[in-house]
Design a protein around this motif. Structure first.
Motif, mmCIF file in Angstrom:
data_model
loop_
_atom_site.group_PDB
_atom_site.id
_atom_site.type_symbol
_atom_site.label_atom_id
_atom_site.label_comp_id
_atom_site.label_asym_id
_atom_site.label_seq_id
_atom_site.Cartn_x
_atom_site.Cartn_y
_atom_site.Cartn_z
ATOM 1 N N GLN A 84 0.845 -1.183 0.000
ATOM 2 C CA GLN A 84 0.000 0.000 0.000
ATOM 3 C C GLN A 84 0.884 1.238 0.000
ATOM 4 O O GLN A 84 1.881 1.287 0.701
ATOM 5 N N GLY A 85 0.541 2.234 -0.793
ATOM 6 C CA GLY A 85 1.387 3.405 -0.870
ATOM 7 C C GLY A 85 2.586 3.204 -1.781
ATOM 8 O O GLY A 85 3.451 4.056 -1.862
ATOM 9 N N ARG A 86 2.648 2.079 -2.423
ATOM 10 C CA ARG A 86 3.623 1.777 -3.484
ATOM 11 C C ARG A 86 5.011 1.425 -3.011
ATOM 12 O O ARG A 86 5.753 0.795 -3.729
ATOM 13 N N GLY A 139 1.213 7.983 -10.478
ATOM 14 C CA GLY A 139 0.948 6.945 -11.469
ATOM 15 C C GLY A 139 2.219 6.224 -11.881
ATOM 16 O O GLY A 139 2.256 5.004 -12.030
ATOM 17 N N GLU A 140 3.285 7.001 -12.063
ATOM 18 C CA GLU A 140 4.561 6.388 -12.447
ATOM 19 C C GLU A 140 5.090 5.497 -11.338
ATOM 20 O O GLU A 140 5.619 4.409 -11.588
ATOM 21 N N GLN A 141 4.945 5.961 -10.101
ATOM 22 C CA GLN A 141 5.406 5.135 -8.995
ATOM 23 C C GLN A 141 4.622 3.831 -8.907
ATOM 24 O O GLN A 141 5.160 2.793 -8.534
ATOM 25 N N GLN A 142 3.339 3.899 -9.289
ATOM 26 C CA GLN A 142 2.532 2.686 -9.263
ATOM 27 C C GLN A 142 3.026 1.693 -10.309
ATOM 28 O O GLN A 142 3.157 0.508 -10.035
ATOM 29 N N ASP A 160 -1.871 -4.280 -2.751
ATOM 30 C CA ASP A 160 -2.621 -3.638 -1.683
ATOM 31 C C ASP A 160 -3.049 -2.234 -2.106
ATOM 32 O O ASP A 160 -2.243 -1.324 -2.158
ATOM 33 N N GLU A 161 -4.326 -2.123 -2.395
ATOM 34 C CA GLU A 161 -4.924 -0.842 -2.792
ATOM 35 C C GLU A 161 -4.108 -0.115 -3.851
ATOM 36 O O GLU A 161 -3.649 0.996 -3.637
#
Lengths: 236, 296, 373
Positions: A84-86, A139-142, A160-161
């Motif tokens: 979560q939070g990448r 978005g890029e970090q995702q 996670d989310e």
């Protein structure tokens, strides 16, 4: 036998348990969604599976007991998580993030091929390959987080989310990406989400978690069609 | 002119020592984000162990290797027994533990070897003729050795961090321990390695410095302050910066202490620290420290 | 009666207990001189002085969350200011104390300025620098301070009264002075921490961006906190000067700062009694280890004891005592009274808003219980 088999999982932080007796399974190649509101215990469950917090119960991955395993052993068995939070490793470059993702592998050739492949899949990342990862947009970090987790060539991906903090358009792209990964690579995915519509759109089955308890497994279509769930999680 | 060169060389010699110890401090900080106040004492203790070895007839070079090994063991034990159980976030607790360690090590060395200064042999012969001439001044072989070794160790550490898988794992673990765990990195081992590396660097430094300053239980303390200043000046996560800053501090302190009579010998340290303060006001993360930028 | 006993905040038994605690402390303080020998009382005074310095450090580090590895310097500034004013210029000591505090306040604020820009390790080392420079400064300006040879003959003579006669009377006098100074310092800290300023300080410590956004003036809070903390340490320094009578630069080295840090952490950070207990711990521990063994062995013992205490008393002595105490007595906090009575409000449905008229505000009850205990 299921790829991931969890029975009677109890987990929490400190003195109090958050998750009370959760049962769930994920089979090869399927996408399973864990739906629930804030505080229901979704992230706790994910962290427990990856071995980050204390847990008891029966957890089996591909037949192997992982209820006492350390996080690194679990990764080596083929279970990777996009936290979560990448979980971006901010001080490393984009490329170094990917390299770090391959920590458990030794095949240099394969690693290099995979890095190329993920840069091809996400050209935006390729453009920024030498930049510090902490400077990337959400978005890029995702995208980076997903590729990084995939670098270890897992058999099951925990997410996670992933839609947290992303715009609707990016969220759609991201789910499409996950769906492609599932179809092309026969990757099993356990997905935790609050955003039920899109998640159910790519899932085969789902569970509902409320206050640390999980209901029975239902098909995604079933969940999507359920009025009570619609009202509670989809807002209409 | 001769005096200038002599002062420069003197400053560089000290600077090398500061840089060495600063490197050790940075190693611990880079892997576990702590300041090990006992770093100097651990180095001093290793020097005493090397001394004991030479007294037993072991050749100097082997004695130094033993000192390094002792350092590695000490570093590993301290991390495993004193630091890890506290959890790596307990900043004050760990600071206090290093303080307790500092006091205990210092006193223990005093018990085992007594409070008198001891003579530690140099690696190269160090008679009156054993120097090379540089611009009219003398650089002793031992000092040259120290400088060369510092450069070598620094290069090795930089290469480790930048080019190896282990170095990548260490940088990952420092930046985001939880993500590191999720990638299969054994964070505990990385932490232990950081402490062992730092202690090894100290173990190398101790026996090499001892001949110049005589081996006493309090030799390392002032060096620790200078080293801490150097690490801060250079930037706590930059090994190269720490070494360079050590050299700068050594040289400036020597020059200012020599030429500005107001300063005198009492305030030499103050010079270093004022310099540090000025630099930090302009660059709060030190000269070469990376500013942590994160999009929230 | 089954343990733990539960007492509700604000009720008579609770107030009785709190009053009882205060009374107990006052009784102990007043009775002590009659119970212990003069040299022991002298020791207590020494410990009290350390406690005051620890209280000062705790305000900055414990409550304020700013590390200071150089507090010995403030202690020293206070000590030397007092010393010089009293011996060379014949000032009346309490006035010298106040001036010492003012000097320390200014120096503290100046040191606080870099604190605005620096974080973590970098700030720690700047404070370390200040602490290390101080003895050097003392030695350098030896015409003023007596340098390494020391500054002598500082005293705060007891009033001319039979009660304070002789050596024992002098010790008694200084004991009372120290007690008063400690009480003043604690009251100052308590007053700061229980009001808005206190909340601002804690907010700034726990989440700086959020605090700033909510209007906390970071510059003022951080620098003034440094100043006040330094001033309290300076008061302790002044007392130290008159208590020991001699000042040498070696007394104010990094080792002393380390003692203060240990006192604060072992006593219990961000608590009121913690630094006081810590001051006593750090005064008596070296004394005892010195009595148990000789020379360097005492140092080993001391170092080991520090490590042991860190492991066994994670939250300091205060934390440990608190947990023990909780087995005996538990104070139930008063529940806040809701302003609106929602039991009569109609249920909310998707197409209606809440009707304000349907909610009855409750009668305001008496003002809430005080925050700090």
């Amino acid at each position: 036998m299921s790829l991931l088999q969890i029975e009677d999982l109890h987990a929490g932080y400190g003195a109090a348990d958050i998750v009370h007796g959760v049962d769930l399974t994920v089979d090869e190649g399927e996408v399973v969604v864990l739906l629930g509101a804030n505080g229901a215990g979704k992230t706790t469950t994910m962290r427990a599976i990856s071995g980050l917090i204390a847990r008891h119960g029966s957890l089996r991955f591909d037949g192997t007991d992982i209820s006492r395993a350390a996080p690194d052993e679990i990764v080596r068995l083929g279970l990777a998580q996009v936290p979560q939070g990448r979980g971006t490793i901010a001080d490393l470059t984009v490329e170094e993030n990917l390299r770090a993702g391959a920590h458990v592998r030794r095949d240099k050739q394969g690693i290099a091929e995979d890095i190329t492949r993920w840069f091809d899949t996400y050209p935006r990342l390729a453009e920024r390959r030498k930049q510090q990862a902490g400077l990337l947009s959400g978005g890029e970090q995702q995208m980076l987080a997903i590729s990084r987790a995939m670098m270890s060539r897992p058999r099951l991906l925990l997410c996670d989310e992933p839609s947290l903090g992303l715009s609707p358009k990016l969220t759609q792209e991201m789910f499409a990406s996950l769906s492609r990964i599932n179809h092309e690579m026969r990757m099993a995915i356990l997905l935790v989400e609050q955003n039920a519509t899109l998640a159910l759109g790519i899932a085969d089955r789902g569970y509902l978690i409320e206050v640390g308890h999980v209901g029975a497994s239902r098909s995604a279509a079933d969940l999507a069609g359920d009025d009570a769930i619609r009202a509670a999680y989809l807002g209409y | 002119m001769d005096l200038l060169v002599a002062r420069l060389i003197d400053g560089l010699n000290n600077g090398v020592i500061y840089g060495f110890l600063a490197l050790a401090l940075v190693c611990v900080y880079r892997s576990t984000k702590h300041l090990n106040l006992a770093q100097g004492e651990m180095a001093m203790f290793c020097a005493f162990i090397a001394y004991a070895a030479t007294q037993a007839g072991v050749p100097v070079v082997f004695a130094i290797v033993i000192a390094i090994a002792a350092g590695v063991i000490m570093g590993g034990v301290v991390e495993r027994v004193l630091v890890r159980p506290l959890g790596h976030d307990a900043d004050y607790s760990i600071l206090l533990v290093t303080i307790g360690l500092f006091l205990a090590l210092n006193a223990t060395a005093g018990i085992i070897w007594g409070g008198e200064p001891l003579a530690f042999p140099t690696v190269f012969s160090s008679g009156a003729e054993d120097y090379i001439g540089v611009l009219g001044s003398r650089v002793r072989y031992q000092q040259l050795l120290l400088a060369v070794l510092l450069a070598a160790v620094l290069a090795a550490i930089l290469a480790l961090f930048k080019y190896t898988k282990l170095g990548l794992a260490m940088r990952t673990a420092t930046s985001n321990p939880e993500s590191a765990a999720l990638l299969g990195i054994r964070v505990n081992r990385i932490n232990a390695l950081g402490w062992m590396m730092a202690a090894a660097v100290g173990g190398l430094l101790g026996p090499l410095v001892a001949p110049g300053t005589t081996l006493t239980t309090y030799m390392m303390f002032t060096f620790l302050i200078y080293a801490a200043a150097a690490a801060t000046l250079g930037g706590f996560d930059s090994p190269g910066g720490a070494v360079l800053a050590g050299l700068i501090i050594g040289v400036l302190e020597s020059l200012i202490g020599g030429y500005v009579s107001f300063v005198g010998s009492d305030l030499k340290l103050a010079v270093a620290l004022v310099l540090l303060l000025i630099v930090l006001m302009v660059r709060p993360s030190g000269l070469f420290g990376s500013r942590r930028v994160e999009r929230v | 009666m089954a343990l733990p006993i539960t007492v509700h905040e604000g009720t008579m038994p609770h107030r009785g207990i709190r009053l009882g605690r205060v009374a107990l402390v006052v009784a102990v303080v007043l009775a002590l001189p009659y119970v212990v020998a003069p040299y022991r009382l002298d020791q207590v005074t020494g410990a009290l002085i350390l406690a005051i310095a620890a209280v000062g450090l705790n305000l900055l580090s414990g409550f304020g969350g700013q590390i200071s590895l150089g507090h010995a310097a403030f202690f020293g500034f206070g000590a030397y200011t007092t010393g010089i004013l009293v011996t060379d210029h014949g000032w009346y000591p309490p006035v010298a104390f106040v001036l010492g505090m003012l000097v320390c306040f200014v120096v503290g604020v100046l040191v606080g300025v870099p604190a605005l820009r620096l974080r973590g390790m970098y700030l720690a080392l700047v404070t370390l620098a200040v602490g290390v420079i101080f003895p050097s400064l003392v030695r350098r300006f030896d015409s003023l301070t007596g340098g390494s040879a020391g500054l002598f003959g500082i005293s705060f003579d007891a009033p001319d009264h039979a009660y304070f006669a002789g050596r024992a009377g002098q010790i008694l006098w200084l004991y009372y002075v120290a007690v008063v100074a400690l009480a003043v310092s604690c009251l100052l800290v308590w007053n700061i921490m229980r009001g808005r300023t206190g909340r601002a300080i804690v907010a700034l410590r726990d989440n700086e961006p959020a605090a700033i956004v909510m209007g906390v003036d970071r510059t003022v809070v951080r620098t003034v906190l440094f100043g006040i903390s330094a001033a309290i340490a300076g008061l302790a320094g002044g007392l130290f000067a008159v208590d020991t009578g001699i000042l040498t630069p070696d007394s104010f080295s990094l080792l002393f700062t380390i003692y203060l840090l240990v006192a604060m952490v072992l006593g219990g950070r961000a608590s009121f009694w913690g630094p006081i207990i810590g001051g006593f711990v750090i005064y008596y521990l070296p004394l005892w280890t010195g009595e148990l063994t000789d020379g360097p062995a005492a140092g080993v013992l001391f170092g080991i004891l520090i490590i042991v205490m860190v492991f066994t008393l994670r939250e300091g002595v205060v934390g440990g005592l608190g947990r023990l105490g909780a087995r005996v007595l538990v104070v139930e906090p008063r529940r806040p009274t809701p302003r609106f009575d929602l039991s009569e409000a109609p249920p909310v449905s998707a197409d209606q808003g809440i009707e304000p008229a349907a909610c009855q505000p409750r009668q305001e009850t008496a003002a809430g219980a005080p925050l700090a205990d």
